[in-house]
Design an enzyme around this catalytic site. Structure first.
Site, PDB file in Angstrom:
ATOM      1  N   HIS A  36     -12.456  -1.475  -6.874  1.00 11.81           N
ATOM      2  CA  HIS A  36     -11.926  -2.734  -7.427  1.00 11.81           C
ATOM      3  C   HIS A  36     -11.630  -3.599  -6.213  1.00 11.81           C
ATOM      4  O   HIS A  36     -10.863  -3.189  -5.337  1.00 11.81           O
ATOM      5  CB  HIS A  36     -10.650  -2.451  -8.244  1.00 11.81           C
ATOM      6  CG  HIS A  36     -10.087  -3.656  -8.929  1.00 11.81           C
ATOM      7  ND1 HIS A  36     -10.155  -3.855 -10.292  1.00 11.81           N
ATOM      8  CD2 HIS A  36      -9.446  -4.746  -8.435  1.00 11.81           C
ATOM      9  CE1 HIS A  36      -9.577  -5.002 -10.607  1.00 11.81           C
ATOM     10  NE2 HIS A  36      -9.126  -5.572  -9.489  1.00 11.81           N
ATOM     11  N   GLY A  44     -16.133   2.544   3.630  1.00 13.85           N
ATOM     12  CA  GLY A  44     -14.944   3.374   3.422  1.00 13.85           C
ATOM     13  C   GLY A  44     -14.108   2.960   2.229  1.00 13.85           C
ATOM     14  O   GLY A  44     -12.916   3.262   2.160  1.00 13.85           O
ATOM     15  N   HIS A  63      -6.955  -5.816   2.284  1.00 11.94           N
ATOM     16  CA  HIS A  63      -5.798  -5.245   2.958  1.00 11.94           C
ATOM     17  C   HIS A  63      -5.224  -6.337   3.862  1.00 11.94           C
ATOM     18  O   HIS A  63      -5.971  -7.010   4.583  1.00 11.94           O
ATOM     19  CB  HIS A  63      -6.209  -4.083   3.864  1.00 11.94           C
ATOM     20  CG  HIS A  63      -6.826  -2.920   3.156  1.00 11.94           C
ATOM     21  ND1 HIS A  63      -6.140  -1.741   2.939  1.00 11.94           N
ATOM     22  CD2 HIS A  63      -8.059  -2.733   2.625  1.00 11.94           C
ATOM     23  CE1 HIS A  63      -6.936  -0.872   2.314  1.00 11.94           C
ATOM     24  NE2 HIS A  63      -8.103  -1.451   2.120  1.00 11.94           N
ATOM     25  N   ASP A  80       0.852  -1.196   0.000  1.00 11.73           N
ATOM     26  CA  ASP A  80       0.000   0.000   0.000  1.00 11.73           C
ATOM     27  C   ASP A  80       0.889   1.249   0.000  1.00 11.73           C
ATOM     28  O   ASP A  80       1.915   1.300   0.690  1.00 11.73           O
ATOM     29  CB  ASP A  80      -0.913   0.000   1.234  1.00 11.73           C
ATOM     30  CG  ASP A  80      -2.076   0.973   1.100  1.00 11.73           C
ATOM     31  OD1 ASP A  80      -3.230   0.513   0.995  1.00 11.73           O
ATOM     32  OD2 ASP A  80      -1.824   2.202   1.100  1.00 11.73           O
ATOM     33  N   HIS A 131     -10.464  -5.531  -3.208  1.00 15.72           N
ATOM     34  CA  HIS A 131      -9.117  -5.705  -2.658  1.00 15.72           C
ATOM     35  C   HIS A 131      -9.198  -6.072  -1.184  1.00 15.72           C
ATOM     36  O   HIS A 131     -10.087  -5.619  -0.468  1.00 15.72           O
ATOM     37  CB  HIS A 131      -8.259  -4.452  -2.850  1.00 15.72           C
ATOM     38  CG  HIS A 131      -8.883  -3.191  -2.333  1.00 15.72           C
ATOM     39  ND1 HIS A 131      -9.855  -2.508  -3.028  1.00 15.72           N
ATOM     40  CD2 HIS A 131      -8.668  -2.469  -1.205  1.00 15.72           C
ATOM     41  CE1 HIS A 131     -10.208  -1.438  -2.349  1.00 15.72           C
ATOM     42  NE2 HIS A 131      -9.510  -1.386  -1.233  1.00 15.72           N
ATOM     43  N   ASN A 153     -12.901  -3.383   2.522  1.00 10.90           N
ATOM     44  CA  ASN A 153     -13.893  -2.323   2.674  1.00 10.90           C
ATOM     45  C   ASN A 153     -14.881  -2.401   1.514  1.00 10.90           C
ATOM     46  O   ASN A 153     -14.476  -2.614   0.368  1.00 10.90           O
ATOM     47  CB  ASN A 153     -13.204  -0.961   2.690  1.00 10.90           C
ATOM     48  CG  ASN A 153     -12.282  -0.803   3.886  1.00 10.90           C
ATOM     49  OD1 ASN A 153     -12.572  -1.287   4.974  1.00 10.90           O
ATOM     50  ND2 ASN A 153     -11.155  -0.135   3.687  1.00 10.90           N
TER      51      ASN A 153
END
Ligand code: 5GP
Length: 110
Positions: free
Chosen positions: A93, A88, A97, A28, A95, A82
Protein backbone atom coordinates in the site's frame (compact mmCIF):
# COMPACT_ATOMS: atom_id res chain seq x y z
CA UNK A 1 -6.92 -6.28 3.83
CA UNK A 2 -3.25 -5.40 4.33
CA UNK A 3 -1.95 -3.90 7.55
CA UNK A 4 -2.22 -0.26 6.42
CA UNK A 5 -5.82 -0.74 5.28
CA UNK A 6 -6.55 -2.07 8.78
CA UNK A 7 -4.87 1.01 10.26
CA UNK A 8 -7.09 3.22 8.07
CA UNK A 9 -10.26 1.48 9.29
CA UNK A 10 -9.02 1.53 12.90
CA UNK A 11 -8.97 -2.27 13.15
CA UNK A 12 -5.28 -1.94 14.02
CA UNK A 13 -4.43 0.99 16.32
CA UNK A 14 -1.76 3.53 15.36
CA UNK A 15 -0.17 6.63 16.83
CA UNK A 16 -1.71 9.22 14.50
CA UNK A 17 0.08 12.44 13.64
CA UNK A 18 -2.28 14.03 11.12
CA UNK A 19 -5.30 12.95 9.11
CA UNK A 20 -7.67 14.36 6.52
CA UNK A 21 -10.27 12.83 4.21
CA UNK A 22 -7.62 11.47 1.82
CA UNK A 23 -4.44 10.81 3.82
CA UNK A 24 -3.19 9.55 7.17
CA UNK A 25 0.17 10.05 8.88
CA UNK A 26 1.21 7.90 11.83
CA UNK A 27 4.36 6.80 13.65
CA UNK A 28 6.18 3.70 12.37
CA UNK A 29 5.99 0.80 14.81
CA UNK A 30 9.73 0.05 14.39
CA UNK A 31 11.37 3.48 14.09
CA UNK A 32 14.68 3.71 12.22
CA UNK A 33 15.33 7.28 13.45
CA UNK A 34 14.18 9.45 16.39
CA UNK A 35 11.28 10.50 14.17
CA UNK A 36 9.91 7.91 11.75
CA UNK A 37 6.48 8.63 10.33
CA UNK A 38 4.52 6.94 7.56
CA UNK A 39 2.17 8.76 5.21
CA UNK A 40 -0.45 6.78 3.32
CA UNK A 41 -3.36 7.58 1.02
CA UNK A 42 -6.71 6.25 2.21
CA UNK A 43 -7.47 4.98 -1.29
CA UNK A 44 -6.01 1.61 -2.18
CA UNK A 45 -2.85 2.15 -4.27
CA UNK A 46 -0.15 -0.48 -4.35
CA UNK A 47 2.97 1.60 -4.81
CA UNK A 48 4.57 4.64 -6.42
CA UNK A 49 4.28 3.02 -9.88
CA UNK A 50 0.53 3.56 -9.67
CA UNK A 51 0.62 7.19 -8.54
CA UNK A 52 -1.05 9.93 -10.59
CA UNK A 53 0.12 13.55 -10.87
CA UNK A 54 -2.98 14.69 -8.95
CA UNK A 55 -2.35 12.25 -6.08
CA UNK A 56 1.35 13.18 -6.00
CA UNK A 57 0.41 16.85 -5.70
CA UNK A 58 -2.09 16.28 -2.89
CA UNK A 59 0.20 13.87 -1.08
CA UNK A 60 3.12 16.30 -1.29
CA UNK A 61 0.97 19.04 0.25
CA UNK A 62 -0.07 16.68 3.04
CA UNK A 63 3.53 15.55 3.68
CA UNK A 64 4.54 19.21 4.06
CA UNK A 65 1.82 19.64 6.69
CA UNK A 66 3.11 16.54 8.49
CA UNK A 67 6.75 17.74 8.61
CA UNK A 68 5.50 21.10 9.96
CA UNK A 69 3.51 19.25 12.61
CA UNK A 70 6.58 17.15 13.50
CA UNK A 71 8.76 20.30 13.70
CA UNK A 72 11.40 19.01 11.28
CA UNK A 73 10.68 21.10 8.19
CA UNK A 74 13.69 23.36 8.75
CA UNK A 75 16.06 20.93 10.50
CA UNK A 76 15.66 18.47 7.62
CA UNK A 77 14.41 14.98 7.03
CA UNK A 78 14.48 12.13 4.54
CA UNK A 79 11.54 11.06 2.40
CA UNK A 80 11.58 7.49 1.12
CA UNK A 81 9.15 5.28 -0.72
CA UNK A 82 10.09 1.64 -1.27
CA UNK A 83 8.74 -0.02 -4.41
CA UNK A 84 8.43 -3.74 -5.03
CA UNK A 85 10.79 -6.56 -4.22
CA UNK A 86 14.13 -4.90 -4.98
CA UNK A 87 12.93 -1.70 -3.30
CA UNK A 88 12.28 -3.64 -0.10
CA UNK A 89 8.58 -2.82 0.09
CA UNK A 90 6.90 -4.94 2.78
CA UNK A 91 3.40 -3.48 2.81
CA UNK A 92 1.68 -3.36 -0.62
CA UNK A 93 0.00 0.00 0.00
CA UNK A 94 1.71 3.21 -1.19
CA UNK A 95 3.52 4.92 1.68
CA UNK A 96 6.21 7.51 2.22
CA UNK A 97 8.59 7.17 5.15
CA UNK A 98 9.54 10.48 6.83
CA UNK A 99 12.75 10.11 8.82
CA UNK A 100 14.31 12.82 10.94
CA UNK A 101 15.11 14.15 14.37
CA UNK A 102 18.86 13.53 13.96
CA UNK A 103 21.61 13.90 11.34
CA UNK A 104 20.96 10.82 9.23
CA UNK A 105 23.66 8.63 7.74
CA UNK A 106 23.58 7.42 4.18
CA UNK A 107 23.96 3.66 4.66
CA UNK A 108 25.39 1.06 2.32
CA UNK A 109 22.37 -0.24 0.43
CA UNK A 110 23.69 -3.51 -0.98
P1 5GP B 1 8.07 -0.84 3.73
O1 5GP B 1 9.15 -1.82 4.09
O2 5GP B 1 6.87 -1.52 3.12
O3 5GP B 1 8.56 0.32 2.95
O4 5GP B 1 7.62 -0.20 5.10
C1 5GP B 1 6.65 -0.74 5.93
C2 5GP B 1 6.79 -0.07 7.27
O5 5GP B 1 5.62 -0.33 8.01
C3 5GP B 1 7.96 -0.59 8.11
O6 5GP B 1 8.84 0.48 8.42
C4 5GP B 1 7.29 -1.18 9.35
O7 5GP B 1 8.02 -0.96 10.54
C5 5GP B 1 5.95 -0.48 9.36
N1 5GP B 1 4.87 -1.24 9.97
C6 5GP B 1 4.56 -2.55 9.74
N2 5GP B 1 3.50 -2.92 10.47
C7 5GP B 1 3.12 -1.82 11.17
C8 5GP B 1 2.05 -1.58 12.09
O8 5GP B 1 1.24 -2.45 12.42
N3 5GP B 1 1.96 -0.33 12.62
C9 5GP B 1 2.83 0.67 12.26
N4 5GP B 1 2.66 1.86 12.84
N5 5GP B 1 3.84 0.48 11.39
C10 5GP B 1 3.98 -0.76 10.85
Amino acid sequence: MNIFEKIITGEIPSKKILENSKFLAFHDIAPKAPIHALVIPKQSIKDFNAITPELMKEMSEFILEVVEELGIKESGYRLITNIGNDGGQEVPHLHFHILGGAKLKWPELI
